[in-house]
Design a protein around this motif. Structure first.
Motif, PDB file in Angstrom:
ATOM      1  N   GLY A 182       0.801  -1.218   0.000  1.00  0.00           N
ATOM      2  CA  GLY A 182       0.000   0.000   0.000  1.00  0.00           C
ATOM      3  C   GLY A 182       0.834   1.268   0.000  1.00  0.00           C
ATOM      4  O   GLY A 182       2.039   1.233  -0.256  1.00  0.00           O
ATOM      5  N   PRO A 183       0.148   2.408   0.269  1.00  0.00           N
ATOM      6  CA  PRO A 183      -1.262   2.515   0.651  1.00  0.00           C
ATOM      7  C   PRO A 183      -2.191   2.207  -0.524  1.00  0.00           C
ATOM      8  O   PRO A 183      -1.812   2.384  -1.683  1.00  0.00           O
ATOM      9  CB  PRO A 183      -1.396   3.969   1.107  1.00  0.00           C
ATOM     10  CG  PRO A 183      -0.329   4.690   0.354  1.00  0.00           C
ATOM     11  CD  PRO A 183       0.812   3.728   0.231  1.00  0.00           C
ATOM     12  N   PRO A 184      -3.409   1.754  -0.230  1.00  0.00           N
ATOM     13  CA  PRO A 184      -4.308   1.323  -1.295  1.00  0.00           C
ATOM     14  C   PRO A 184      -5.062   2.482  -1.941  1.00  0.00           C
ATOM     15  O   PRO A 184      -5.197   3.561  -1.357  1.00  0.00           O
ATOM     16  CB  PRO A 184      -5.287   0.410  -0.547  1.00  0.00           C
ATOM     17  CG  PRO A 184      -5.360   1.019   0.827  1.00  0.00           C
ATOM     18  CD  PRO A 184      -3.970   1.527   1.112  1.00  0.00           C
ATOM     19  N   ARG A 185      -5.561   2.220  -3.142  1.00  0.00           N
ATOM     20  CA  ARG A 185      -6.493   3.164  -3.765  1.00  0.00           C
ATOM     21  C   ARG A 185      -7.869   2.918  -3.164  1.00  0.00           C
ATOM     22  O   ARG A 185      -8.325   1.781  -3.074  1.00  0.00           O
ATOM     23  CB  ARG A 185      -6.527   2.957  -5.281  1.00  0.00           C
ATOM     24  CG  ARG A 185      -7.512   3.884  -6.003  1.00  0.00           C
ATOM     25  CD  ARG A 185      -7.352   3.779  -7.512  1.00  0.00           C
ATOM     26  NE  ARG A 185      -7.714   2.470  -8.021  1.00  0.00           N
ATOM     27  CZ  ARG A 185      -8.969   2.106  -8.322  1.00  0.00           C
ATOM     28  NH1 ARG A 185      -9.979   2.960  -8.136  1.00  0.00           N
ATOM     29  NH2 ARG A 185      -9.209   0.901  -8.808  1.00  0.00           N
ATOM     30  N   ILE A 186      -8.523   3.999  -2.727  1.00  0.00           N
ATOM     31  CA  ILE A 186      -9.817   3.898  -2.056  1.00  0.00           C
ATOM     32  C   ILE A 186     -10.929   4.220  -3.054  1.00  0.00           C
ATOM     33  O   ILE A 186     -10.891   5.257  -3.721  1.00  0.00           O
ATOM     34  CB  ILE A 186      -9.903   4.866  -0.855  1.00  0.00           C
ATOM     35  CG1 ILE A 186      -8.670   4.732   0.046  1.00  0.00           C
ATOM     36  CG2 ILE A 186     -11.184   4.627  -0.073  1.00  0.00           C
ATOM     37  CD1 ILE A 186      -8.479   3.376   0.645  1.00  0.00           C
ATOM     38  N   THR A 187     -11.902   3.327  -3.156  1.00  0.00           N
ATOM     39  CA  THR A 187     -13.040   3.564  -4.038  1.00  0.00           C
ATOM     40  C   THR A 187     -14.171   4.232  -3.254  1.00  0.00           C
ATOM     41  O   THR A 187     -14.157   4.275  -2.023  1.00  0.00           O
ATOM     42  CB  THR A 187     -13.553   2.251  -4.648  1.00  0.00           C
ATOM     43  OG1 THR A 187     -14.087   1.424  -3.604  1.00  0.00           O
ATOM     44  CG2 THR A 187     -12.421   1.504  -5.347  1.00  0.00           C
ATOM     45  N   LYS A 188     -15.167   4.735  -3.968  1.00  0.00           N
ATOM     46  CA  LYS A 188     -16.262   5.452  -3.315  1.00  0.00           C
ATOM     47  C   LYS A 188     -17.284   4.516  -2.672  1.00  0.00           C
ATOM     48  O   LYS A 188     -18.008   4.913  -1.771  1.00  0.00           O
ATOM     49  CB  LYS A 188     -16.971   6.352  -4.334  1.00  0.00           C
ATOM     50  CG  LYS A 188     -16.107   7.493  -4.857  1.00  0.00           C
ATOM     51  CD  LYS A 188     -16.890   8.347  -5.842  1.00  0.00           C
ATOM     52  CE  LYS A 188     -16.032   9.495  -6.361  1.00  0.00           C
ATOM     53  NZ  LYS A 188     -16.776  10.348  -7.332  1.00  0.00           N
ATOM     54  N   GLY A 189     -17.358   3.288  -3.147  1.00  0.00           N
ATOM     55  CA  GLY A 189     -18.398   2.383  -2.679  1.00  0.00           C
ATOM     56  C   GLY A 189     -18.043   1.652  -1.402  1.00  0.00           C
ATOM     57  O   GLY A 189     -17.099   1.995  -0.685  1.00  0.00           O
ATOM     58  N   ALA A 190     -18.837   0.616  -1.128  1.00  0.00           N
ATOM     59  CA  ALA A 190     -18.640  -0.213   0.064  1.00  0.00           C
ATOM     60  C   ALA A 190     -18.365  -1.650  -0.352  1.00  0.00           C
ATOM     61  O   ALA A 190     -18.886  -2.132  -1.364  1.00  0.00           O
ATOM     62  CB  ALA A 190     -19.871  -0.153   0.962  1.00  0.00           C
ATOM     63  N   ASP A 191     -17.539  -2.325   0.418  1.00  0.00           N
ATOM     64  CA  ASP A 191     -17.267  -3.748   0.236  1.00  0.00           C
ATOM     65  C   ASP A 191     -17.762  -4.497   1.466  1.00  0.00           C
ATOM     66  O   ASP A 191     -17.844  -3.933   2.565  1.00  0.00           O
ATOM     67  CB  ASP A 191     -15.768  -4.002   0.056  1.00  0.00           C
ATOM     68  CG  ASP A 191     -15.234  -3.455  -1.255  1.00  0.00           C
ATOM     69  OD1 ASP A 191     -15.964  -3.529  -2.258  1.00  0.00           O
ATOM     70  OD2 ASP A 191     -14.092  -2.956  -1.269  1.00  0.00           O
ATOM     71  N   THR A 222     -21.029  -3.394  -3.492  1.00  0.00           N
ATOM     72  CA  THR A 222     -20.907  -4.019  -4.813  1.00  0.00           C
ATOM     73  C   THR A 222     -20.078  -5.298  -4.793  1.00  0.00           C
ATOM     74  O   THR A 222     -20.277  -6.172  -5.629  1.00  0.00           O
ATOM     75  CB  THR A 222     -20.264  -3.050  -5.819  1.00  0.00           C
ATOM     76  OG1 THR A 222     -18.989  -2.622  -5.316  1.00  0.00           O
ATOM     77  CG2 THR A 222     -21.163  -1.831  -6.036  1.00  0.00           C
ATOM     78  N   ARG A 223     -19.147  -5.416  -3.842  1.00  0.00           N
ATOM     79  CA  ARG A 223     -18.278  -6.594  -3.805  1.00  0.00           C
ATOM     80  C   ARG A 223     -18.408  -7.326  -2.475  1.00  0.00           C
ATOM     81  O   ARG A 223     -18.598  -6.714  -1.424  1.00  0.00           O
ATOM     82  CB  ARG A 223     -16.809  -6.209  -4.018  1.00  0.00           C
ATOM     83  CG  ARG A 223     -16.495  -5.658  -5.391  1.00  0.00           C
ATOM     84  CD  ARG A 223     -14.988  -5.520  -5.587  1.00  0.00           C
ATOM     85  NE  ARG A 223     -14.382  -4.630  -4.588  1.00  0.00           N
ATOM     86  CZ  ARG A 223     -13.070  -4.414  -4.490  1.00  0.00           C
ATOM     87  NH1 ARG A 223     -12.233  -5.035  -5.310  1.00  0.00           N
ATOM     88  NH2 ARG A 223     -12.598  -3.583  -3.574  1.00  0.00           N
ATOM     89  N   TYR A 224     -18.278  -8.640  -2.554  1.00  0.00           N
ATOM     90  CA  TYR A 224     -18.349  -9.507  -1.375  1.00  0.00           C
ATOM     91  C   TYR A 224     -17.069 -10.338  -1.344  1.00  0.00           C
ATOM     92  O   TYR A 224     -16.843 -11.176  -2.219  1.00  0.00           O
ATOM     93  CB  TYR A 224     -19.586 -10.403  -1.478  1.00  0.00           C
ATOM     94  CG  TYR A 224     -19.793 -11.389  -0.344  1.00  0.00           C
ATOM     95  CD1 TYR A 224     -20.668 -11.102   0.701  1.00  0.00           C
ATOM     96  CD2 TYR A 224     -19.148 -12.632  -0.337  1.00  0.00           C
ATOM     97  CE1 TYR A 224     -20.892 -12.019   1.726  1.00  0.00           C
ATOM     98  CE2 TYR A 224     -19.361 -13.548   0.684  1.00  0.00           C
ATOM     99  CZ  TYR A 224     -20.233 -13.236   1.711  1.00  0.00           C
ATOM    100  OH  TYR A 224     -20.451 -14.149   2.716  1.00  0.00           O
ATOM    101  N   GLY A 243     -26.813  -9.982  -6.415  1.00  0.00           N
ATOM    102  CA  GLY A 243     -26.142  -9.216  -7.455  1.00  0.00           C
ATOM    103  C   GLY A 243     -24.735  -8.788  -7.092  1.00  0.00           C
ATOM    104  O   GLY A 243     -24.078  -8.072  -7.857  1.00  0.00           O
ATOM    105  N   LEU A 244     -24.242  -9.226  -5.944  1.00  0.00           N
ATOM    106  CA  LEU A 244     -22.895  -8.854  -5.520  1.00  0.00           C
ATOM    107  C   LEU A 244     -21.838  -9.581  -6.352  1.00  0.00           C
ATOM    108  O   LEU A 244     -22.031 -10.734  -6.758  1.00  0.00           O
ATOM    109  CB  LEU A 244     -22.686  -9.201  -4.046  1.00  0.00           C
ATOM    110  CG  LEU A 244     -23.441  -8.353  -3.019  1.00  0.00           C
ATOM    111  CD1 LEU A 244     -23.338  -8.997  -1.639  1.00  0.00           C
ATOM    112  CD2 LEU A 244     -22.880  -6.937  -2.981  1.00  0.00           C
ATOM    113  N   GLU A 245     -20.730  -8.907  -6.591  1.00  0.00           N
ATOM    114  CA  GLU A 245     -19.577  -9.550  -7.214  1.00  0.00           C
ATOM    115  C   GLU A 245     -18.836 -10.330  -6.130  1.00  0.00           C
ATOM    116  O   GLU A 245     -18.405  -9.755  -5.130  1.00  0.00           O
ATOM    117  CB  GLU A 245     -18.644  -8.509  -7.821  1.00  0.00           C
ATOM    118  CG  GLU A 245     -17.360  -9.101  -8.393  1.00  0.00           C
ATOM    119  CD  GLU A 245     -16.328  -8.049  -8.752  1.00  0.00           C
ATOM    120  OE1 GLU A 245     -15.192  -8.453  -9.097  1.00  0.00           O
ATOM    121  OE2 GLU A 245     -16.635  -6.843  -8.667  1.00  0.00           O
TER     122      GLU A 245
END
Length: 329
Positions: A182-191, A222-224, A243-245
């Motif tokens: 890291g540090p990681p890229r942070i996305t706007k959504g939730a995992d 969006t992701r599981y 519908g989760l990835e």
């Protein structure tokens, strides 16, 4: 399990992997073995469960190493395999390295002088295999009890409240993980982080599916990220009905999260990650949120201690946001 044969400054560390049969766990361990080699350690991959004669070959091959070792480090003191190998070693220094929720139970059981039983099995009667293995388990517990001839240390990020006399507890703050990745890229959504509570018989499958669906909808997930022990059938159903990835990590989630990309919010049920992810992701701005397990989700066969233990996992977590348990339709 690993042995060191000299003083720390000159220590030659051998990492021994007692390979499981589960494909996902094997895959993660293969990747972790590669990381250990990259760090300069010698790795022995033992097909310890590869058939009826495999245990004899593994134990025979490790006996000399274990007898010579000054220090033995183990990852799962509840493992019958590890307990059996503990009866061989003469090491004066024993270290338990584990960031799993079982660490909390292990230390508490050791402090109370109880037999070593995984939390989700506690409360039931010992089975025939338990009774057959009882002498080995008792011997392992005695060896994990500090004495004038033996030092015992627990290295973990998990909170330890009942420390046995003489046991040294060292906190894992994930500094190596933060420095290495890291540090990681942070996305706007939730995992969302999955759990194997259904597979261990603690939580009802339909209730779990509905809880995941409700949480995902409420938080825009969006992701599981699947737990390595989650069944393929359950994951297929989750993907189809929510519908989760579905993501099956090839490394422990703490490393995956540090490498990114990772959601700005990470949702979880009570599990190890509510303790480890805040440490691994410290300073990134990622929020870890935990949803309690509603008592109505528990199966009839769940351990009587299940609800209290899971509540304790959540209640002792620091730097997490607690969600109210979701209401199922």
């Amino acid at each position: 399990m690993a042995g060191a044969t000299a003083a720390p400054a000159d220590a030659e560390l051998t990492v021994v992997v007692l390979a499981p049969t589960d494909p996902m766990t094997r895959g993660q361990l293969r990747r972790m073995a590669d990381l250990a080699r990259d760090e300069g350690y010698r790795v022995r991959w033992e097909e310890a469960r590869g058939g009826p004669t495999a245990p004899f070959a593994t134990i025979g091959g490790l006996s000399g190493l274990l007898r010579r070792a000054d220090r033995v480090v183990m990852g799962d003191p509840f493992s019958r395999y590890v307990q059996l190998l503990l009866t061989i070693t003469r090491a004066r220094d024993l270290v338990v390295v584990d960031d799993g929720t079982a660490t909390m139970e292990f230390v508490a059981q050791l402090a109370r002088g109880e037999r070593l039983v995984r939390w989700h099995r506690k409360g039931g009667r010992p089975g025939p295999r338990d009774l057959l293995f009882a002498p080995v388990s008792s011997s392992a517990r005695r060896r994990l009890t500090p004495s004038a001839r033996r030092r015992v240390e627990v290295f973990s990020s998990m909170p330890v409240h009942e420390t046995p006399d003489g046991v040294t507890v060292t906190a894992n703050d994930f500094s190596w993980t933060r420095a290495r990745f890291g540090p990681p890229r942070i996305t706007k959504g939730a995992d969302m982080v999955g759990t194997s509570l259904v597979e261990t018989g603690v939580v009802d499958g339909d209730s779990y599916l509905e809880a995941v669906r409700t949480l995902a909808k409420a938080h825009g997930t969006t992701r599981y990220f699947a737990h390595r022990r989650e069944s393929t059938e359950k994951l297929h159903r989750l993907a189809k009905e929510t519908g989760l990835e579905i993501v099956r990590p090839d490394l422990p989630l703490e490393l995956i999260a540090r490498r990114g990309p990772i959601g700005r919010t990470i949702l979880s049920f009570p599990s190890t990650v509510v303790h480890t992810l805040p440490l691994a992701l410290a300073g990134t701005g990622v929020r870890v949120a935990v949803c309690d397990i509603d008592p109505t989700w528990l199966t009839e066969n769940a351990s009587p201690r299940a609800q209290g233990f899971l509540s304790g996992v959540t209640g002792t977590a620091r730097d997490v946001h607690r969600l109210t348990s979701v209401s199922l339709a």
